[in-house]
Design an enzyme around this catalytic site. Structure first.
Site, PDB file in Angstrom:
ATOM      1  N   ASN A  10     -19.978 -45.324  15.154  1.00 45.37           N
ATOM      2  CA  ASN A  10     -20.907 -44.737  16.125  1.00 45.37           C
ATOM      3  C   ASN A  10     -21.690 -45.888  16.732  1.00 45.37           C
ATOM      4  OD1 ASN A  10     -22.772 -43.328  17.574  1.00 45.37           O
ATOM      5  ND2 ASN A  10     -23.882 -42.503  15.804  1.00 45.37           N
ATOM      6  N   LYS A  12     -23.672 -45.845  19.184  1.00 45.59           N
ATOM      7  CA  LYS A  12     -24.975 -45.419  19.728  1.00 45.59           C
ATOM      8  C   LYS A  12     -25.179 -46.050  21.114  1.00 45.59           C
ATOM      9  CE  LYS A  12     -26.466 -45.112  14.973  1.00 45.59           C
ATOM     10  NZ  LYS A  12     -27.556 -44.888  14.047  1.00 45.59           N
ATOM     11  N   HIS A  96     -25.844 -35.186  15.599  1.00 40.94           N
ATOM     12  CA  HIS A  96     -26.368 -36.405  14.971  1.00 40.94           C
ATOM     13  C   HIS A  96     -27.883 -36.286  14.813  1.00 40.94           C
ATOM     14  CE1 HIS A  96     -27.344 -40.575  14.194  1.00 40.94           C
ATOM     15  NE2 HIS A  96     -26.069 -40.747  13.892  1.00 40.94           N
ATOM     16  N   GLU A  98     -30.188 -38.337  15.148  1.00 38.27           N
ATOM     17  CA  GLU A  98     -31.007 -38.950  16.201  1.00 38.27           C
ATOM     18  C   GLU A  98     -31.151 -37.997  17.383  1.00 38.27           C
ATOM     19  OE1 GLU A  98     -28.809 -42.623  16.514  1.00 38.27           O
ATOM     20  OE2 GLU A  98     -29.575 -43.205  14.541  1.00 38.27           O
ATOM     21  N   GLU A 168     -24.721 -36.929   6.679  1.00 35.32           N
ATOM     22  CA  GLU A 168     -25.511 -38.136   6.900  1.00 35.32           C
ATOM     23  C   GLU A 168     -26.950 -37.902   6.470  1.00 35.32           C
ATOM     24  OE1 GLU A 168     -23.540 -40.731  10.040  1.00 35.32           O
ATOM     25  OE2 GLU A 168     -24.831 -39.353  11.124  1.00 35.32           O
ATOM     26  N   GLY A 174     -29.423 -46.129   9.149  1.00 32.92           N
ATOM     27  CA  GLY A 174     -30.043 -47.300   9.755  1.00 32.92           C
ATOM     28  C   GLY A 174     -31.146 -47.903   8.905  1.00 32.92           C
ATOM     29  N   SER A 214     -25.752 -46.101   6.370  1.00 27.16           N
ATOM     30  CA  SER A 214     -25.701 -47.498   5.917  1.00 27.16           C
ATOM     31  C   SER A 214     -24.425 -47.853   5.151  1.00 27.16           C
ATOM     32  CB  SER A 214     -26.946 -47.836   5.074  1.00 27.16           C
ATOM     33  OG  SER A 214     -28.105 -47.663   5.857  1.00 27.16           O
TER      34      SER A 214
HETATM   35  C1  PEP Z   1     -25.028 -43.203  12.089  1.00 27.11           C
HETATM   36  O1  PEP Z   1     -25.659 -43.477  13.067  1.00 27.11           O
HETATM   37  O2  PEP Z   1     -24.286 -42.213  12.109  1.00 27.11           O
HETATM   38  C2  PEP Z   1     -25.173 -44.054  10.912  1.00 27.11           C
HETATM   39  C3  PEP Z   1     -24.693 -43.627   9.772  1.00 27.11           C
HETATM   40  O3  PEP Z   1     -25.807 -45.263  11.078  1.00 27.11           O
HETATM   41  P1  PEP Z   1     -25.880 -46.466  10.023  1.00 27.11           P
HETATM   42  O4  PEP Z   1     -24.495 -46.695   9.512  1.00 27.11           O
HETATM   43  O5  PEP Z   1     -26.396 -47.622  10.813  1.00 27.11           O
HETATM   44  O6  PEP Z   1     -26.805 -46.040   8.933  1.00 27.11           O
END
Ligand code: PEP
Length: 251
Positions: A10, A12, A96, A98, A168, A174, A214
């Protein structure tokens, strides 16, 4: 087991088109197993250039990171699922955290988006996951169940073939903090049991459930090694070609 192993990136709101093409080409040219499906969730602007530059033989599939819940209309700045389907983008990421947080996308809206995406012929990577306070209260499984109940439990078994679930935990996105393999497995197993109850054995066994939060080259193998973890949705680490290729090869 028929379900797919998936390494999904992803990106972003990162990379210019030329940076994105370079990144995707580096990922595409790396050696990797044919068993793993690689999906890149890229900005809308990158879809057409990447389709032109990435060879179909590289088996990289693209995902949009969002779409509107209507096919067309007076919605300045939006992109509809019909537009994505017409570009032959196979996947869209919906739900997601975000977008839930910054764009106030709630379960009701996500349910409409999901319907529109499926009706347009897109496959959906549907994200769910709890915030830290919910995890601390011990309500994480019932919270994720409520997210899935509101958005996907009403789908048909046939439609579930076009759904990938991404668990997630928000506290791990993040932040550098990762759910332990045991925490990931606990939730993934719980989700698979929900699918079993709701849709039956075939859907439960065939739906890929990805972990996101992460994921890095250093922890991917252990997380992907859990019996109900079928891969990852990877943010930060998917922006580094060498690291993402290691993640792709961690199955
Ligand atoms: C994501 O944005 O779906 C995500 C898991 O980000 P990160 O791997 O940076 O934690």
């Amino acid at each position: 087991m028929a379900r797919k192993q998936i390494a999904a990136g992803n990106w972003k709101m990162n990379t210019t088109i030329s940076e994105g093409v370079e990144l995707a080409q580096a990922i595409a040219s790396a050696q990797r197993s044919d068993q793993t499906l690689t999906i890149l969730g890229v900005p809308f602007t990158h879809i057409y250039p990447l389709q032109k530059k990435i060879k179909a033989s590289s088996k990289i599939l693209l995902a949009a990171q969002n779409c509107h819940h209507l096919k067309s209309g007076a919605y300045t700045g939006e992109i509809s699922p019909t537009m994505l389907a017409a570009m032959k983008v196979p996947y869209v990421i919906l739900g997601h955290s975000e977008r839930r947080e910054y764009n106030h996308e709630d379960n009701a809206l996500l349910s409409l988006k999901l319907r529109a995406a499926l009706d347009s012929g897109l496959k959906v990577i549907f994200c769910c996951g709890e915030a830290l306070d919910i995890r601390k209260s011990g309500e994480h499984i019932s919270y994720v169940k409520s997210q899935l109940a509101a958005s996907i439990f009403h789908l048909s078994a046939q439609e579930m073939k076009n759904i990938v679930i991404a668990y997630e935990p928000i506290w791990a996105i993040g932040t550098g903090e990762t759910a332990s393999p045991a925490q990931a497995q606990e939730m993934h197993e719980a989700i698979r049991k929900m699918l079993l109850k709701q849709f039956g054995k075939r859907v439960a066994e065939n739906t890929s459930i990805l972990y996101g939060g992460s994921v890095k080259a250093s922890n991917a193998k252990e997380i992907f090694g859990q019996p109900d973890v079928d891969g990852g949705l990877v943010g930060g680490a998917s922006l580094n070609a060498a690291e993402f290729v290691q993640i792709i090869n961690a199955f």
